[in-house]
Design an enzyme around this catalytic site. Structure first.
Site, mmCIF file in Angstrom:
data_model
loop_
_atom_site.group_PDB
_atom_site.id
_atom_site.type_symbol
_atom_site.label_atom_id
_atom_site.label_comp_id
_atom_site.label_asym_id
_atom_site.label_seq_id
_atom_site.Cartn_x
_atom_site.Cartn_y
_atom_site.Cartn_z
ATOM 1 N N GLU A 103 -4.378 -28.962 -7.315
ATOM 2 C CA GLU A 103 -3.604 -28.325 -8.737
ATOM 3 C C GLU A 103 -4.414 -27.435 -9.414
ATOM 4 O OE1 GLU A 103 -1.995 -30.648 -12.344
ATOM 5 O OE2 GLU A 103 -3.330 -31.755 -11.020
ATOM 6 N N ASP A 104 -5.948 -27.309 -9.384
ATOM 7 C CA ASP A 104 -6.492 -26.241 -10.055
ATOM 8 C C ASP A 104 -7.080 -24.993 -9.690
ATOM 9 O OD1 ASP A 104 -5.931 -27.882 -12.079
ATOM 10 O OD2 ASP A 104 -8.091 -28.933 -12.100
#
Length: 761
Positions: A103-104
């Site tokens: 996600e990051d």
């Protein structure tokens, strides 16, 4: 982007600074983490995997900072340490380190699989999807995230455990977020994640999550209870120690192996809920602490119970045997309450060490404490621990409406359960408020479909009877019997309601499809509608609504399984995204879909979910004046022949008896109604027969005023024999409000008779 896993020696150990970070965030006793000078212990099955996962995450998150100002890597390290404390295997701990990288960062799930294997990839991918679980979004998005979450849990239950560890550390560090974000996260957590931890039996996570949420949602109450508990700690600990010492001596005298005996205060949120539930002040709550006795065997649990009751006077009605009848999350223990020192009640819990491990670690207990070597965490169809999850997955196929799905998840998944028995002695866990209909469908779909009656404890009861703990339920069937629409008004389980709808949908598919077509026709007009429904956007709209074809979507619309708003919105979305067929141009389609509804003049079809009645969203409807149904009463929708839309009648209204079945629509009151500007009261007509005296009407109106009841009509008719009849029109909020009003009036000495009347009387 990282193209290759860092080369780390097989015998590598975690660096000192990382060990210090884990100690800082660990919920385990510090002494347990600091044994000797050796590095923190890791699962012995694959230390290399854990070390590579940490190094991989460390490099990817390098330079990223948390809101607290600390390096971002501190968060995945803390999550991994919580999972280690729960006894997670190396793949689970590796997923804890890696849960945010997809996600990051620019790393993909495929790269995770290439470096760490399919098992780690699936957990990381599952948690990544759950990270998009937002409760301030639209209803349909919430429902879709629910469905994805439970599907991910079914594929690998460890996914939700990793997510719980992630949420726990975020809650521990929530003080660094803005106040609004704190409240939003706390509300999400207490509504969903704490109950999920409870369902999985992970008590240590559930209790901490609840107390942290309590701190941010009810700050004043949290600090007050915390202060009061701290003030009385010395006195309480001294009193409980006396009880523990006496019990330990008495247990040893009886030859019972007492592994441990200790006292602990109840968690702050638990005390708060008890105060709210019992409407008591803190000073009136005496059992804010419990004594826990851990013995060697199950037999010794019952022997220890006898010792406790012999040592102190038991309080009647406060004994619970969760060993013979475990909770749904497999929690086992004996609970009793006794009058202890200084005449104060004390709760005593008795369990074995294995039961204690299950109470603390729940589903994770078999990872941490059972050397089975079996890491298969996929939900087994025969595993009773996951009955509730299997039911949830079944609901997903039966409940298409997002609002109803969300309501049923919250009502049925997180409520306490009631335990009933079949005549053969089999135990069934049902939702609170369950009826024989819910029980019948829990046994088998065909048993529910052919149910014609029920016996509870050998007595014939009505099918809407609420079942209680310990009831013995027998279902009577008849091959000619079939479900009734009325069952939808009292069946509480989503599974039962879904199967009732399914039966009607299958039996009346053509009629329902015609009704759904007619409903769309009233919204979008007749011209071009058939061509629209044969177009690619219509097929796409059906699939997005979880139906294989347009015909099934129309039938579901006609039956009330999906709302008109939802169908129109799906058509609109699909039309904007897909190229329509050649027969209809895109402009015409959008114009048809955006046209305002003809029912109700200016009332446009919109996303308003605040209707007081579920099943008529987006349609013109009104409360039938002949019977004036109230929220809480069983109701039925009748399609009017004129232009007044759908009339909502009470079940059993004489006006409905002769209405053909194809004009009947199953509806129910929306118990979660939001403010929509609609009137919050409903008219009811009463006929009172009273003793004719001066001031009797004034006294009646005074009683109603005390109850804050508005009176919109009062007509008095007197008779020669000193009897008077009063026709009274009042406004009430719901059926419960009406019942309280009637009970108040019946206490009047001048009242001879009282009955509710309709326009037909």
């Amino acid at each position: 982007m990282i193209s290759a896993a860092p080369a780390i020696p097989h015998d590598c150990t975690l660096p000192t600074w990382l060990r210090s970070c884990i100690l800082e965030h660990s919920q385990l006793p510090k002494a347990e983490c600091e044994k000797g000078t050796a590095p923190i212990e890791l699962p012995k099955d694959n230390n290399q995997l854990v070390c590579r996962a940490f190094e991989f995450a460390y490099q990817l998150h390098k330079g990223q900072m948390r809101a607290s100002g600390e390096p971002y890597i501190a968060h995945p390290v803390a999550v991994a340490n919580i999972l280690r404390g729960l006894g997670g295997d190396s793949a689970m701990i590796a997923a804890g380190f890696l849960h945010d990288v997809v996600e990051d960062t620019d790393v993909t799930a495929d790269e995770i699989e290439a470096h760490f294997g399919t098992e780690v990839r699936q957990m990381v991918e599952g948690v990544t999807k759950l990270s998009k679980f937002q409760f301030n979004s639209k209803t349909e998005r919430q429902a879709e995230n629910f469905r994805r979450m439970f599907l991910a849990m079914a594929q690998d239950i460890r996914v939700i455990v990793v997510k719980l560890a992630d949420r726990l550390h975020n809650m521990r560090t929530l003080q660094h977020m803005p106040p609004e974000k704190q409240r939003q996260k706390a509300r999400e957590t207490i509504e969903i994640f704490a109950p999920l931890a409870n369902r999985l039996g992970i008590g240590r996570i559930k209790w901490e999550l609840e107390d942290l949420c309590f701190k941010y949602l009810e700050d004043a109450a949290y600090n007050e209870i915390k202060s009061l508990i701290s003030e009385k700690r010395t006195d309480r600990e001294s009193r409980l120690q006396q009880v523990a010492d006496l019990l330990k001596t008495n247990l040893e005298d009886e030859g019972i192996n007492c592994v441990d005996i200790s006292s602990r205060p109840k968690h702050l949120y638990s005390i708060y809920r008890k105060m709210q539930r019992q409407q008591k002040d803190f000073q009136q709550i005496y059992d804010i602490a419990a004594v826990r006795i851990i013995v060697g065997t199950k037999v010794e649990c019952y022997r220890a119970l006898a010792v406790v009751h012999d040592s102190f006077k038991p309080i009647p009605g406060r004994f619970k045997d969760y060993i013979g009848l475990p909770k749904a999350n497999r929690y086992q223990s004996l609970h009793t309450a006794v009058i202890g020192a200084q005449g104060r009640p004390i709760e005593v819990q008795i369990r074995t060490m294995e039961m204690h491990h299950v109470a603390e670690y729940g589903i994770a207990a078999h990872w941490k404490y059972k050397e089975t070597g079996n890491s298969n965490t996929k939900v087994n169809a025969e595993d009773e621990k996951f009955t509730w999850l299997r039911q949830l997955l079944e609901w997903q196929n039966e409940l298409k409406d997002a609002q109803e799905y969300l309501s049923d998840v919250k009502d049925n998944l997180f409520d306490e359960e009631v335990y009933v028995f079949s005549p053969r002695g089999d135990v069934f866990a049902l939702s609170q408020g369950a009826t024989p209909v819910d029980f019948a469908y829990r046994i088998h779909t065909e048993v529910g479909n052919h149910c014609c009656g029920a016996k509870v404890n050998d007595r014939i009861v009505t099918l809407d009877t609420r079942l209680k703990n310990g009831d013995i339920v027998e279902i009577m069937t008849n091959k000619n019997s079939h479900p009734s629409l009325d069952w939808l008004n009292f069946a509480v389980s989503a599974g039962a309601r879904g199967r009732i709808r399914h039966w009607y949908k299958q039996c009346h598919h053509d009629e329902n499809m015609a009704r759904g077509h007619a409903m769309l026709e009233k919204v979008m007009g007749r011209d071009g509608l058939d061509a629209l429904l044969k177009s690619a956007p219509a097929q796409e709209a059906a699939q997005r609504s979880n139906y294989p074809c347009v015909e099934d979507m129309l039938a579901a619309l006609g039956y009330g399984e999906i709302t008109l708003n939802s169908v129109v919105n799906r058509l609109q979305e699909a039309t904007k995204e897909l190229q329509p067929i050649e027969e209809i141009d895109s402009e015409t389609l959008v114009e048809q879909i955006n046209v305002r509804t003809k029912w109700g003049g200016d009332a446009a079809v919109n996303n308003d979910s605040g209707s007081s009645i579920i099943g008529v969203e987006g349609l013109l409807h009104h409360i039938a004046g002949c019977c004036n149904p109230l929220p809480g009463e069983s109701i039925l929708g009748v399609v009017s022949l004129g232009a007044r839309g759908i009339a909502i009648h009470r079940q059993g209204c004489p006006n409905v008896a002769s209405v053909p079945g194809d004009r009947l629509i199953p509806v129910r009151w929306n118990t979660a109604e939001t403010s929509t500007g609609r009137p919050q009261t409903y008219p009811v007509m009463l006929k009172l027969e009273v003793i004719d005296r001066v001031g009797v009407l004034k006294d009646i109106l005074s009683h109603l005023s005390d109850l804050k009841i508005n009176v919109h009509r009062a007509t008095v008719t007197t008779f020669p024999d000193q009897i008077a009849e009063i026709d009274l029109g009042i406004d009430v909020k719901d059926h419960a409000h009406f019942d309280r009003t009637v009970k108040k009036l019946r206490k009047m000495t001048d009242l001879l008779k009282l009955k509710r009347i309709s326009q037909m009387d």
